[in-house]
Design a protein around this motif. Structure first.
Motif, PDB file in Angstrom:
ATOM      1  N   ILE A  41       0.835  -1.191   0.000  1.00 57.16           N
ATOM      2  CA  ILE A  41       0.000   0.000   0.000  1.00 57.16           C
ATOM      3  C   ILE A  41       0.877   1.251   0.000  1.00 57.16           C
ATOM      4  N   GLN A  42       0.549   2.184  -0.887  1.00 55.90           N
ATOM      5  CA  GLN A  42       1.333   3.407  -1.001  1.00 55.90           C
ATOM      6  C   GLN A  42       1.049   4.373   0.148  1.00 55.90           C
ATOM      7  N   GLU A  43       2.053   5.142   0.499  1.00 55.28           N
ATOM      8  CA  GLU A  43       1.898   6.180   1.508  1.00 55.28           C
ATOM      9  C   GLU A  43       0.807   7.156   1.090  1.00 55.28           C
ATOM     10  N   GLY A  44      -0.032   7.521   2.035  1.00 57.31           N
ATOM     11  CA  GLY A  44      -1.102   8.487   1.767  1.00 57.31           C
ATOM     12  C   GLY A  44      -2.331   7.902   1.111  1.00 57.31           C
ATOM     13  N   SER A  45      -2.382   6.598   0.963  1.00 58.58           N
ATOM     14  CA  SER A  45      -3.561   5.972   0.350  1.00 58.58           C
ATOM     15  C   SER A  45      -4.793   6.200   1.221  1.00 58.58           C
ATOM     16  N   LYS A  46      -5.924   6.341   0.552  1.00 57.17           N
ATOM     17  CA  LYS A  46      -7.208   6.489   1.241  1.00 57.17           C
ATOM     18  C   LYS A  46      -8.230   5.570   0.588  1.00 57.17           C
ATOM     19  N   TRP A  47      -9.266   5.264   1.354  1.00 56.51           N
ATOM     20  CA  TRP A  47     -10.351   4.450   0.825  1.00 56.51           C
ATOM     21  C   TRP A  47     -11.250   5.300  -0.077  1.00 56.51           C
ATOM     22  N   LYS A  48     -11.742   4.684  -1.134  1.00 63.09           N
ATOM     23  CA  LYS A  48     -12.745   5.335  -1.963  1.00 63.09           C
ATOM     24  C   LYS A  48     -14.099   5.275  -1.266  1.00 63.09           C
ATOM     25  N   LYS A  49     -14.975   6.158  -1.657  1.00 67.95           N
ATOM     26  CA  LYS A  49     -16.316   6.254  -1.080  1.00 67.95           C
ATOM     27  C   LYS A  49     -17.056   4.926  -1.201  1.00 67.95           C
ATOM     28  N   GLY A  50     -17.825   4.607  -0.168  1.00 65.08           N
ATOM     29  CA  GLY A  50     -18.623   3.385  -0.182  1.00 65.08           C
ATOM     30  C   GLY A  50     -19.698   3.400  -1.255  1.00 65.08           C
ATOM     31  N   LEU A  51     -20.298   2.251  -1.492  1.00 67.00           N
ATOM     32  CA  LEU A  51     -21.274   2.097  -2.564  1.00 67.00           C
ATOM     33  C   LEU A  51     -22.690   2.423  -2.111  1.00 67.00           C
ATOM     34  N   SER A  52     -23.487   2.860  -3.057  1.00 65.10           N
ATOM     35  CA  SER A  52     -24.915   3.057  -2.817  1.00 65.10           C
ATOM     36  C   SER A  52     -25.615   1.694  -2.893  1.00 65.10           C
ATOM     37  N   GLU A  53     -26.859   1.649  -2.466  1.00 61.01           N
ATOM     38  CA  GLU A  53     -27.626   0.398  -2.537  1.00 61.01           C
ATOM     39  C   GLU A  53     -27.821  -0.039  -3.989  1.00 61.01           C
ATOM     40  N   THR A  54     -27.984   0.909  -4.887  1.00 64.77           N
ATOM     41  CA  THR A  54     -28.126   0.586  -6.315  1.00 64.77           C
ATOM     42  C   THR A  54     -26.850  -0.039  -6.856  1.00 64.77           C
ATOM     43  N   GLU A  55     -25.702   0.530  -6.482  1.00 68.92           N
ATOM     44  CA  GLU A  55     -24.419  -0.026  -6.928  1.00 68.92           C
ATOM     45  C   GLU A  55     -24.194  -1.409  -6.337  1.00 68.92           C
ATOM     46  N   LEU A  56     -24.568  -1.596  -5.082  1.00 70.09           N
ATOM     47  CA  LEU A  56     -24.441  -2.917  -4.455  1.00 70.09           C
ATOM     48  C   LEU A  56     -25.275  -3.958  -5.191  1.00 70.09           C
ATOM     49  N   GLU A  57     -26.482  -3.581  -5.574  1.00 71.04           N
ATOM     50  CA  GLU A  57     -27.350  -4.501  -6.312  1.00 71.04           C
ATOM     51  C   GLU A  57     -26.723  -4.893  -7.641  1.00 71.04           C
ATOM     52  N   ASP A  58     -26.160  -3.918  -8.348  1.00 75.27           N
ATOM     53  CA  ASP A  58     -25.534  -4.202  -9.635  1.00 75.27           C
ATOM     54  C   ASP A  58     -24.291  -5.066  -9.467  1.00 75.27           C
ATOM     55  N   PHE A  59     -23.517  -4.801  -8.423  1.00 74.22           N
ATOM     56  CA  PHE A  59     -22.321  -5.583  -8.110  1.00 74.22           C
ATOM     57  C   PHE A  59     -22.690  -7.062  -7.952  1.00 74.22           C
ATOM     58  N   GLN A  60     -23.708  -7.328  -7.155  1.00 71.77           N
ATOM     59  CA  GLN A  60     -24.146  -8.706  -6.919  1.00 71.77           C
ATOM     60  C   GLN A  60     -24.664  -9.343  -8.204  1.00 71.77           C
ATOM     61  N   LYS A  61     -25.400  -8.568  -8.981  1.00 67.75           N
ATOM     62  CA  LYS A  61     -25.973  -9.081 -10.227  1.00 67.75           C
ATOM     63  C   LYS A  61     -24.880  -9.484 -11.207  1.00 67.75           C
ATOM     64  N   GLN A  62     -23.837  -8.658 -11.321  1.00 71.47           N
ATOM     65  CA  GLN A  62     -22.751  -8.952 -12.269  1.00 71.47           C
ATOM     66  C   GLN A  62     -21.965 -10.200 -11.869  1.00 71.47           C
ATOM     67  N   LEU A  63     -21.914 -10.490 -10.562  1.00 68.55           N
ATOM     68  CA  LEU A  63     -21.182 -11.666 -10.089  1.00 68.55           C
ATOM     69  C   LEU A  63     -22.086 -12.875  -9.882  1.00 68.55           C
ATOM     70  N   ASN A  64     -23.402 -12.646  -9.952  1.00 67.29           N
ATOM     71  CA  ASN A  64     -24.380 -13.695  -9.675  1.00 67.29           C
ATOM     72  C   ASN A  64     -24.173 -14.288  -8.274  1.00 67.29           C
ATOM     73  N   ILE A  65     -23.914 -13.397  -7.326  1.00 67.64           N
ATOM     74  CA  ILE A  65     -23.700 -13.781  -5.924  1.00 67.64           C
ATOM     75  C   ILE A  65     -24.552 -12.858  -5.048  1.00 67.64           C
ATOM     76  N   THR A  66     -25.232 -13.437  -4.090  1.00 59.10           N
ATOM     77  CA  THR A  66     -25.954 -12.630  -3.101  1.00 59.10           C
ATOM     78  C   THR A  66     -25.024 -12.362  -1.933  1.00 59.10           C
ATOM     79  N   PHE A  67     -24.714 -11.106  -1.706  1.00 57.37           N
ATOM     80  CA  PHE A  67     -23.778 -10.751  -0.642  1.00 57.37           C
ATOM     81  C   PHE A  67     -24.428 -10.901   0.730  1.00 57.37           C
TER      82      PHE A  67
END
Length: 200
Positions: A41-67
């Motif tokens: 991990i590089q110095e000064g790294s930060k986390w990106k913003k968390g996902l919305s519920e819509t993005e979470l739904e699409d994420f699961q759909k693309q992987l065909n996995i229920t989180f």
């Protein structure tokens, strides 16, 4: 993050928020090791913003996995890092870059190929998945996986070399960031299909 805080981590959003806050503080002055192989991990790294519920739904759909809720809470809080990891190849070659904590949507192809690699390495076919009810696996970082139907367990899965990594997702993530030495070196029989023989 202090070791006593680490032992209290659960899969709540507040635990992931604590990891986010403490890790960004930790990375402000992190130094890359010259003789190390693998992504750092590089110095000064930060986390990106968390996902919305819509993005979470699409994420699961693309992987065909229920989180499970643990994975949803993790991605609701953060979604990979704002800088790629660096691999200096032990100081013996060119520097390579790549993702450390997988993010949506950029790393979906890597997530899919990493799951396929583990399935192939352990000779888990689609028929075996159906006949023996093999649980889904999800790589959240490198070869660290959450077992989907047992969200209290994370494993380090490198081909068919499988060991217990963390008692839950937040502890598995914190272990990789802060290196608490908490890991119990317990090998898992790949023929047990991930978590059937884990003795917690």
């Amino acid at each position: 993050m202090k070791k006593r805080q680490f032992k209290k981590l659960d899969n709540s959003i507040s635990s992931f928020q604590r990891i986010k806050k403490e890790s960004e503080k930790y990375w402000r002055k992190v130094e890359l090791q010259d003789c190390c192989w693998g992504l750092q991990i590089q110095e000064g790294s930060k986390w990106k913003k968390g996902l919305s519920e819509t993005e979470l739904e699409d994420f699961q759909k693309q992987l065909n996995i229920t989180f499970p809720e643990s994975l949803k809470n993790y991605y609701r809080t953060m979604n990979g890092l704002d800088r790629p990891g660096m691999d200096n190849n032990g100081g013996e070659g060119e520097i390579d870059f790549g993702p450390i904590f997988y993010s949506y949507p950029d790393d979906i192809p890597i997530i899919k190929s990493t799951i396929e690699w583990i399935m192939e390495a352990n000779k888990v076919t689609e028929d075996i998945v159906k006949d023996q009810n093999v649980p889904s696996i999800f790589p959240y970082l490198g070869h660290r996986f959450l077992i989907i139907n047992n969200e209290e367990v994370t494993l380090s899965m490198f081909g068919n070399d499988i060991i217990l990594w963390g008692d839950n997702l937040s502890m598995g993530i914190a272990q990789d960031i802060f290196s608490f030495g908490y890991i119990r070196p317990k090998k898992i029989d790949p023929n047990s299909f991930w978590n059937k023989k884990i003795d917690k």
